[in-house]
Design a protein around this motif. Sequence first.
Motif, PDB file in Angstrom:
ATOM      1  N   MET A  22       0.501  -1.446   0.635  1.00  2.11           N
ATOM      2  CA  MET A  22       0.071  -0.343  -0.452  1.00  2.11           C
ATOM      3  C   MET A  22       0.970   1.720   0.234  1.00  2.11           C
ATOM      4  N   ASP A  23       2.100   1.097   1.500  1.00  2.59           N
ATOM      5  CA  ASP A  23       2.682   2.116   0.686  1.00  2.59           C
ATOM      6  C   ASP A  23       3.461   2.910  -0.008  1.00  2.59           C
ATOM      7  N   LEU A  24       3.809   1.452  -1.020  1.00  2.00           N
ATOM      8  CA  LEU A  24       4.653   1.851  -2.824  1.00  2.00           C
ATOM      9  C   LEU A  24       3.842   2.319  -3.134  1.00  2.00           C
ATOM     10  N   THR A  25       2.501   1.489  -3.281  1.00  2.00           N
ATOM     11  CA  THR A  25       1.885   1.638  -4.565  1.00  2.00           C
ATOM     12  C   THR A  25       0.081   2.708  -4.389  1.00  2.00           C
ATOM     13  N   GLY A  26       0.300   3.397  -3.198  1.00  2.00           N
ATOM     14  CA  GLY A  26      -0.665   4.360  -2.896  1.00  2.00           C
ATOM     15  C   GLY A  26      -2.621   3.427  -2.949  1.00  2.00           C
ATOM     16  N   ASP A  27      -2.180   2.515  -3.614  1.00  2.00           N
ATOM     17  CA  ASP A  27      -3.013   1.682  -3.469  1.00  2.00           C
ATOM     18  C   ASP A  27      -3.622   1.932  -2.308  1.00  2.00           C
ATOM     19  N   VAL A  28      -4.594   2.433  -1.259  1.00  2.00           N
ATOM     20  CA  VAL A  28      -5.187   2.076  -0.247  1.00  2.00           C
ATOM     21  C   VAL A  28      -6.099   1.867   0.415  1.00  2.00           C
ATOM     22  N   ASN A  29      -7.011   0.775  -1.085  1.00  2.00           N
ATOM     23  CA  ASN A  29      -8.364   0.913  -1.145  1.00  2.00           C
ATOM     24  C   ASN A  29      -8.862   0.201   0.299  1.00  2.00           C
ATOM     25  N   PRO A  30      -9.774   1.348   1.025  1.00  2.00           N
ATOM     26  CA  PRO A  30     -10.055  -0.421   2.256  1.00  2.00           C
ATOM     27  C   PRO A  30     -10.779  -1.830   2.494  1.00  2.00           C
ATOM     28  N   ILE A  31     -11.041  -2.014   1.385  1.00  2.00           N
ATOM     29  CA  ILE A  31     -10.966  -3.510   1.260  1.00  2.00           C
ATOM     30  C   ILE A  31     -10.260  -4.525   1.672  1.00  2.00           C
ATOM     31  N   HIS A  32      -8.518  -3.672   1.519  1.00  2.00           N
ATOM     32  CA  HIS A  32      -6.988  -4.811   1.812  1.00  2.00           C
ATOM     33  C   HIS A  32      -6.865  -4.486   3.057  1.00  2.00           C
ATOM     34  N   TRP A  33      -7.266  -3.269   4.061  1.00  2.00           N
ATOM     35  CA  TRP A  33      -7.006  -3.274   4.944  1.00  2.00           C
ATOM     36  C   TRP A  33      -8.184  -2.931   6.485  1.00  2.00           C
ATOM     37  N   ASP A  34     -10.171  -2.417   5.819  1.00  2.00           N
ATOM     38  CA  ASP A  34     -10.390  -2.719   6.860  1.00  2.00           C
ATOM     39  C   ASP A  34     -11.869  -3.869   6.967  1.00  2.00           C
ATOM     40  N   ALA A  35     -11.464  -4.451   7.936  1.00  2.00           N
ATOM     41  CA  ALA A  35     -12.531  -5.958   8.049  1.00  2.00           C
ATOM     42  C   ALA A  35     -13.755  -5.510   7.870  1.00  2.00           C
ATOM     43  N   VAL A  37     -15.529  -2.644   5.936  1.00  2.00           N
ATOM     44  CA  VAL A  37     -15.405  -2.120   4.764  1.00  2.00           C
ATOM     45  C   VAL A  37     -15.647  -4.089   3.522  1.00  2.00           C
ATOM     46  N   ALA A  38     -14.363  -4.700   4.172  1.00  2.00           N
ATOM     47  CA  ALA A  38     -14.286  -6.529   3.814  1.00  2.00           C
ATOM     48  C   ALA A  38     -15.582  -7.309   3.803  1.00  2.00           C
ATOM     49  N   LYS A  39     -16.371  -7.465   4.881  1.00  2.00           N
ATOM     50  CA  LYS A  39     -17.565  -8.542   5.729  1.00  2.00           C
ATOM     51  C   LYS A  39     -18.764  -7.360   5.122  1.00  2.00           C
ATOM     52  N   LYS A  40     -18.699  -6.117   4.776  1.00  2.00           N
ATOM     53  CA  LYS A  40     -19.758  -5.386   3.638  1.00  2.00           C
ATOM     54  C   LYS A  40     -20.245  -5.687   2.650  1.00  2.00           C
ATOM     55  N   GLU A  41     -18.706  -5.808   1.693  1.00  2.00           N
ATOM     56  CA  GLU A  41     -18.003  -6.827   0.177  1.00  2.00           C
ATOM     57  C   GLU A  41     -18.512  -7.754  -0.226  1.00  2.00           C
ATOM     58  N   GLY A  42     -18.770  -8.863   1.354  1.00  2.00           N
ATOM     59  CA  GLY A  42     -19.304 -10.351   1.326  1.00  2.00           C
ATOM     60  C   GLY A  42     -17.698 -11.370   1.598  1.00  2.00           C
ATOM     61  N   TYR A  43     -16.841 -10.986   1.651  1.00  7.55           N
ATOM     62  CA  TYR A  43     -15.547 -11.245   2.458  1.00  7.55           C
ATOM     63  C   TYR A  43     -15.919 -11.662   3.744  1.00  7.55           C
ATOM     64  N   SER A  44     -14.958 -12.326   4.387  1.00  7.80           N
ATOM     65  CA  SER A  44     -14.836 -12.434   5.578  1.00  7.80           C
ATOM     66  C   SER A  44     -13.629 -11.569   6.609  1.00  7.80           C
ATOM     67  N   SER A  45     -12.664 -11.321   5.649  1.00 13.78           N
ATOM     68  CA  SER A  45     -11.249 -10.434   6.454  1.00 13.78           C
ATOM     69  C   SER A  45     -11.106  -9.340   5.264  1.00 13.78           C
ATOM     70  N   PRO A  46     -10.817  -8.328   5.314  1.00  6.46           N
ATOM     71  CA  PRO A  46      -9.772  -7.405   3.877  1.00  6.46           C
ATOM     72  C   PRO A  46      -8.710  -9.058   3.023  1.00  6.46           C
ATOM     73  N   ILE A  47      -9.393  -8.794   1.778  1.00  4.99           N
ATOM     74  CA  ILE A  47      -8.747  -9.242   0.611  1.00  4.99           C
ATOM     75  C   ILE A  47      -6.882  -8.588   0.266  1.00  4.99           C
ATOM     76  N   VAL A  48      -5.870  -9.465   0.300  1.00  7.49           N
ATOM     77  CA  VAL A  48      -5.065  -9.201  -0.390  1.00  7.49           C
ATOM     78  C   VAL A  48      -4.555  -8.523  -1.320  1.00  7.49           C
ATOM     79  N   HIS A  49      -3.597  -7.331  -1.940  1.00  3.05           N
ATOM     80  CA  HIS A  49      -4.170  -7.190  -3.127  1.00  3.05           C
ATOM     81  C   HIS A  49      -3.379  -8.169  -4.177  1.00  3.05           C
ATOM     82  N   GLY A  50      -4.542  -7.845  -5.605  1.00  4.08           N
ATOM     83  CA  GLY A  50      -4.338  -9.120  -6.610  1.00  4.08           C
ATOM     84  C   GLY A  50      -2.825  -8.965  -6.751  1.00  4.08           C
TER      85      GLY A  50
END
Length: 133
Positions: A22-35, A37-50
């Motif tokens: 996240m620091d390197l790319t600037g991609d701080v989409n909360p789906i990758h760090w906020d539980a 947000v991830a749960k709202k999107e249907g995931y059990s926890s934040p997902i790894v950047h593809g």
Amino acid sequence: MKVGDIHNSPLLITEKDEQIFMDLTGDVNPIHWDADVAKKEGYSSPIVHGMLAAAMIGKEIGMYFPGKGTINMERSFQFIRPLFVGKEYTISLKLTEIDVENHCGVIKFTIKDSDNKICLKGLTRVRNTIQFV
């Protein structure tokens, strides 16, 4: 190396890995760090950047299979299932073609979870003047 050769390696992406990405790319989409947000999107926890997961394929190719001196000529992949921080995965690479004249090879790859389900799959064409002769 010869067609049919296989390389497997364990993969574990940590919170620190995600933070560095996240620091390197600037991609701080909360789906990758906020539980939440991830749960709202249907995931059990934040997902790894593809793309972080895809970069781990590059590490295996550049360091181990075929190894040092290898460069990617092209790569395509599909994200099938999300990866999660702290879970164990397996990277599998298989050499499917060799072009001796151009010192190139084609490698199919997958990242599978502990249930052997594919999370990421694809192929890459690489060049290595030592291994593909």
